[in-house]
Enzyme design. Structure first.
Site, PDB file in Angstrom:
ATOM      1  N   LYS A  33     -10.847 -12.614  42.054  1.00 48.26           N
ATOM      2  CA  LYS A  33      -9.409 -12.742  41.803  1.00 48.26           C
ATOM      3  C   LYS A  33      -8.788 -11.465  41.224  1.00 48.26           C
ATOM      4  CE  LYS A  33      -9.868 -14.921  37.244  1.00 48.26           C
ATOM      5  NZ  LYS A  33      -9.217 -13.883  36.447  1.00 48.26           N
ATOM      6  N   THR A  34      -9.526 -10.761  40.357  1.00 46.59           N
ATOM      7  CA  THR A  34      -8.959  -9.541  39.766  1.00 46.59           C
ATOM      8  C   THR A  34      -8.691  -8.500  40.841  1.00 46.59           C
ATOM      9  OG1 THR A  34     -10.194  -9.981  37.729  1.00 46.59           O
ATOM     10  CG2 THR A  34      -9.290  -7.773  37.998  1.00 46.59           C
ATOM     11  N   ASP A 224      -2.328 -14.294  35.402  1.00 43.62           N
ATOM     12  CA  ASP A 224      -3.754 -14.551  35.573  1.00 43.62           C
ATOM     13  C   ASP A 224      -4.166 -15.737  34.694  1.00 43.62           C
ATOM     14  OD1 ASP A 224      -6.355 -14.262  36.373  1.00 43.62           O
ATOM     15  OD2 ASP A 224      -6.798 -12.580  35.044  1.00 43.62           O
ATOM     16  N   GLU A 225      -5.225 -16.442  35.080  1.00 43.21           N
ATOM     17  CA  GLU A 225      -5.744 -17.596  34.323  1.00 43.21           C
ATOM     18  C   GLU A 225      -4.626 -18.610  34.047  1.00 43.21           C
ATOM     19  OE1 GLU A 225      -8.784 -17.937  34.048  1.00 43.21           O
ATOM     20  OE2 GLU A 225      -9.762 -15.995  33.883  1.00 43.21           O
ATOM     21  N   GLN A 255     -11.563 -24.769  36.044  1.00 45.07           N
ATOM     22  CA  GLN A 255     -11.989 -24.043  34.851  1.00 45.07           C
ATOM     23  C   GLN A 255     -10.977 -24.177  33.716  1.00 45.07           C
ATOM     24  OE1 GLN A 255     -14.157 -20.182  35.571  1.00 45.07           O
ATOM     25  NE2 GLN A 255     -13.284 -20.395  37.621  1.00 45.07           N
ATOM     26  N   ARG A 622     -21.605 -19.492  35.423  1.00 46.23           N
ATOM     27  CA  ARG A 622     -21.831 -18.189  34.773  1.00 46.23           C
ATOM     28  C   ARG A 622     -23.095 -17.524  35.307  1.00 46.23           C
ATOM     29  NH1 ARG A 622     -17.382 -17.325  34.414  1.00 46.23           N
ATOM     30  NH2 ARG A 622     -17.249 -19.302  35.536  1.00 46.23           N
TER      31      ARG A 622
END
Length: 689
Positions: A33-34, A224-225, A255, A622
């Site tokens: 995504k970044t 973002d997020e 998430q 993770r």
């Protein structure tokens, strides 16, 4: 040079090229995504959008800095520095500094940090008569501050708070504090962190001139997020977007794990309700984890009903199955984890920074921390407080140093202060001056304090008592050759446990805190045993290992992590990844948390259960290469081994993608196999004879 989109998959490319109107990018774990956000910024710049018209909001300074560094490489420093990149709070502060009159703050307003806020709330409680004798134990300041923060971000005013239904005395106390707290903020010409968002949202709603100015300036918004936004942050985004609605939000409802601090998963689930023309693009290709890990994550999260339908599509084929480890009890679980990490680092050559131990509750960390100390393995802690950084443990360590390393003046000063002996700053100055003129340590000066004039009688008595206790412990230490019993006697002699009880306010809280000191004594005993086996006990090594493990590193994340195993709460692990992950303590009452693990639950608690499942999903995702999930069949509670049920989330793992390692069973089978082999060998030998 034109922006190169050839490295993006079709969905990523679509997200970059969709610049007009509202866009929801559902970015699964490890989906890049970044990269999408940075490429989208550069694409806007290439289309002629001025850097100052682009705003990218994140939730941490670290994320904002990482984004800026990437953009500097793509656009050059000058252009990247002209972009508005930052957290909601930092951008809000910049807006208020540019137009203080519009936002109702002085030109040189102050921003209170957490310590300042606690001090203000403490003062208000005192004025209200709620912070007198014993009030520190009656009210947890953090709980009151959190309530006020949640009310602010839901636009509940002090007057509104007075009309709420109070379930606890904390609700009532927080409502009483809220109004006077706000008045003190105004009197100081200051704002708190919540104001940096709430005032922006309120002003953009009520002030047409301010709204027009900022909507014209911030023409393209990216967040973002987005799943972590609260109500106030949603309103800031809506009111900045205006009729143009050039807003792109990137996030993953699977998430969303911060509901307890006010985040609203409904913001991302209902994005198309707030922005009617919204387009949705899903980033489902996972570039992080091997297929078995992704398959397990998909199976777990599919059980949630309040979510956007999507799944992780692994791009890395192969990989080991996920291992579910069953230990007979909590102690054997911890020892298996310690042995596994030791073998990985010392025998298999795995880098410590490639290993993470993740857990639901910070207190689960203590046993693992002590075992890593035993094995001499460095680590860092994310979330919660390091075992050896807890106040009562640091106090006990100070006494240990006074006993066996008396030239450590900082340790002596700390031990002298806890418990209080009436030794004030003036007395410390007299002691320090006496020591300086005679080239003594502070401890030696204390032992000779009768030679110092001008020390008040109460302080003199405290110094004599301290000196006598230390000398007794040192004599015991030199006679026995072990520091454990002398340290235990010293701590009892100075009344440290009684001090901890007084500070904790209850026997249960004091016992929980004192457990840390017990762990320290046990770890010290094991350290001595290993030292004697090598022929020498070097206590400096004990202190050095502990100092190496204090997570006080300066510098970037990579430097802070280098050479260290990571111990982290699941909440703090979000956004990070490791080749090897051990997800521990997966039992009912822990994962999911006991507050949502009752057999019959309300709709509200059912929502919490979905958040717990999202937290488990975050833990799974993770892991890049290998994942171990551990649980214990029993755990020690109040001196007795109590049976523990496996987490319901383990039932969701597909059997084809996991293997179960039952420590007790596999060890028993191992012994049986050895016995069978021996019998076969003897039988064959007999035949040969």
């Amino acid at each position: 040079m034109a922006l190169d989109l050839s490295g993006l998959n079709p969905d990523q490319r679509a997200a970059v090229l969709t610049t007009e109107g509202p866009l929801l990018v559902l970015a699964g774990a490890g989906s890049g995504k970044t990269r999408v956000i940075t490429h989208r910024v550069v694409y806007l710049l290439e289309r002629g959008v001025a850097p100052g018209n682009i705003v990218a909001l994140s939730f941490t300074n670290k994320a904002a800095d990482e984004m800026r560094e990437r953009l500097q490489k793509m656009t050059g420093k000058a252009v990247a520095d002209s972009l508005v990149l930052g957290t909601f709070h930092s951008v809000g502060a910049a807006m208020m500094r540019e137009q203080p009159d519009h936002f109702g703050v002085p030109k040189k307003f102050g921003i209170l940090d957490q310590g300042d806020v606690y001090g203000l709330v403490r003062a208000v409680l005192r004025d209200l008569g709620l912070h007198g004798q014993g009030a520190e134990r009656r009210f947890d300041l953090g709980a009151i501050v959190q309530r006020i923060s949640l009310w602010k971000n839901d636009f509940v005013s002090p007057a509104d708070a007075q009309g709420l239904y109070f379930e606890t005395e904390y609700d009532e106390a927080a409502a009483a504090v809220y109004g006077p707290y706000e008045e003190r903020l105004r009197a100081l010409g200051a704002v708190d962190f919540d104001d940096l968002i709430v005032r922006i949202a309120t002003t953009l709603e009520e002030n047409a001139a301010a709204r027009a100015y900022w909507q014209d300036k911030f023409r393209y918004l990216m967040v973002d997020e987005y799943q972590d936004t609260n109500r106030a942050q949603l309103e800031v985004v809506r009111r900045l977007a205006g009729e143009r609605e050039n807003v792109c939000v990137v996030g993953d409802d699977d998430q969303a794990i911060y509901g307890w601090r006010g985040a609203k998963v409904a913001n991302i689930l209902g994005f198309d309700m707030y922005f009617k023309r919204a387009r949705t693009i899903k980033l489902e290709q996972n570039y992080r984890s091997y297929a078995p890990i992704c398959t397990c994550a998909n199976a777990v999260i599919a059980r949630n009903t309040s979510r956007h339908e999507k799944q992780l599509v692994p791009q890395r084929r192969g990989g080991d199955k996920v291992t579910v480890v069953v230990a007979p009890d909590g102690d054997q679980e911890a020892r298996w984890i310690g042995r596994t990490i030791f073998r990985e680092v010392r025998e298999n050559g795995t880098k410590p920074e490639d290993i993470a131990v993740l857990y639901r509750s910070a207190k689960q960390c203590d046993a693992i921390e002590a075992l890593l100390q035993e094995h001499g393995l460095a680590y860092r802690i994310l979330g919660g407080q390091a075992f050896y950084d807890k106040k009562q443990v640091k106090d006990a360590l100070a006494y240990l140093k006074v006993m066996i390393a008396p030239k450590d003046d900082l340790a002596t000063r700390r031990a002298l202060d806890v418990p209080s002996r009436g030794v004030g700053l003036k007395t410390i100055e007299h002691l320090s001056e006496f020591a300086r003129h005679r080239n003594l340590s502070l401890a030696e000066a204390i032992h000779r304090s009768d030679e110092i004039a001008d020390i008040p009688s109460r302080a003199a008595a405290g110094l004599r008592s301290f000196s006598a206790a230390v000398k007794r412990a040192q004599a015991h230490f030199y006679a026995s050759g072990s520091a454990v019993a002398p340290l235990q006697g010293l701590l009892e002699g100075v009344g440290l446990r009684e001090y901890v009880l007084k500070e904790a306010g209850s026997e249960a809280a004091a016992t929980a805190r004192w457990d840390g000191v017990v762990w320290l004594l046990e770890a010290l005993g094991r350290f001595e045993q290993r030292g004697r086996a090598r022929g020498q006990v070097r206590y400096n090594d004990f202190f050095q290992v502990m100092n190496a493990n204090k997570d006080k590193d300066e510098g970037d994340e990579e430097d802070a992590a280098r050479g260290k195993i990571t111990l982290s709460t699941l909440h703090s692990a979000k956004g990070l990844e490791w080749p090897l992950v051990l997800l521990i303590g997966c039992e009912e009452g822990v994962m999911p948390h006991k507050r949502v693990s009752a057999p019959r639950i309300s709709d509200a608690i059912a929502g919490d259960l979905e958040e717990e499942r999202r937290l488990f999903y975050v833990g799974i995702t993770r892991a890049r290469d290998r994942l171990f999930i551990t649980r214990a069949a029993t755990r020690l509670e109040r001196g007795a081994q109590v049976p523990r049920k496996p987490s319901r989330f383990l039932d969701d793992l597909p059997e084809a993608e996991i293997r179960v390692h039952d420590i007790a069973r596999d060890e028993r089978l191992g012994h049986d196999n050895i016995a069978s082999m021996a019998e076969a060998f003897l039988a064959n030998l007999a035949k040969g004879l």
